[in-house]
Design a protein around this motif. Structure first.
Motif, PDB file in Angstrom:
ATOM      1  N   ASP A   1       0.817  -1.206   0.000  1.00 12.96           N
ATOM      2  CA  ASP A   1       0.000   0.000   0.000  1.00 12.96           C
ATOM      3  C   ASP A   1       0.851   1.256   0.000  1.00 12.96           C
ATOM      4  OD1 ASP A   1      -2.277  -1.479   0.009  1.00 12.96           O
ATOM      5  OD2 ASP A   1      -2.639  -1.302   2.162  1.00 12.96           O
ATOM      6  N   ASN A   2       0.488   2.198  -0.865  1.00 13.47           N
ATOM      7  CA  ASN A   2       1.122   3.516  -0.924  1.00 13.47           C
ATOM      8  C   ASN A   2       2.638   3.451  -1.087  1.00 13.47           C
ATOM      9  OD1 ASN A   2      -1.434   4.444  -0.513  1.00 13.47           O
ATOM     10  ND2 ASN A   2      -1.097   5.132   1.566  1.00 13.47           N
TER      11      ASN A   2
ATOM     12  N   SER B   1      -9.955   9.573  -1.128  1.00 17.54           N
ATOM     13  CA  SER B   1      -9.505   8.488  -2.011  1.00 17.54           C
ATOM     14  C   SER B   1      -9.231   9.054  -3.394  1.00 17.54           C
ATOM     15  CB  SER B   1     -10.567   7.394  -2.104  1.00 17.54           C
ATOM     16  OG  SER B   1     -10.729   6.772  -0.859  1.00 17.54           O
TER      17      SER B   1
END
Length: 195
Positions: free
Chosen positions: A2-3, A145
């Motif tokens: 993630d990220n 988001s």
């Protein structure tokens, strides 16, 4: 992860082997990847497959956290930026830039007529233009988001982007995303054969 953007993974996917090399494994040889870390012109990939990178982010819980605003705006300044996808509840937009604390966006739901450029020599370029003017919205109204888009035609574009991210985005303690050279040793990525 993630990220997280992993430089090694991108270099492996985009570096093309020279013609005549063994094509059974399309990733570049380990020696080339190891030498690529030194960033010299002689260590560049023999050929680079252009890459469209989409970085999905969550910049808050119910609304965008103001600590990310300046870093988010910096992404639009990068020459590799294609903008961002996001919006507000029940509205999706394509963000192309900003003016102060206002985001400039286009509505991606407008459809255009298909143009077959191979069918005739004369092409009506009307379909390549927006009929609606760009609109603005406060960056504080942005849903947390979002997805950032970047394009790297050549390896030097990617290397330049990595430098800009290190200089402009990762200088803050609260980072929108991470840029790492390799996967951390504790990160195990299952493969199709090794599940």
């Amino acid at each position: 992860m993630d990220n997280t953007v992993v430089i090694e993974d991108i270099k492996k996917m985009c570096c093309v082997l020279p013609v005549g090399a063994d094509t059974a494994d399309e990733s570049p040889p380990a020696s080339l990847m190891a030498s690529n870390q030194s960033k010299g012109p002689s260590t560049m990939c023999p050929a680079w497959k252009p890459l469209l990178l989409i970085v999905p982010l969550h910049l808050g819980i119910n609304q965008i956290n103001p600590v990310y605003i300046e870093a988010f705006k910096e992404c639009f300044k990068m020459p590799q930026s294609l903008g961002a996808l996001g919006g507000k509840p029940n509205n999706a937009y394509y963000f192309i830039g900003f003016l102060g604390d206002e985001l400039i966006f286009l509505d991606p739901h407008t459809t255009q007529t298909f143009v077959d450029t191979e069918e005739s020599e004369i092409v009506d370029d009307q379909t390549f233009h927006c009929l609606q003017s760009p609109q603005q919205m406060s960056i504080l109204n942005l849903d947390p988001s979002v997805a950032l888009g970047f394009f790297y035609k050549e390896e030097k574009d990617f290397d330049n982007w990595c430098s800009l991210v290190q200089k402009e985005i990762l200088k803050e303690n609260l980072r929108m995303f991470e840029l790492v050279q390799k996967h951390p040793s504790h990160d195990s990525i299952p493969t199709a054969l090794g599940l």
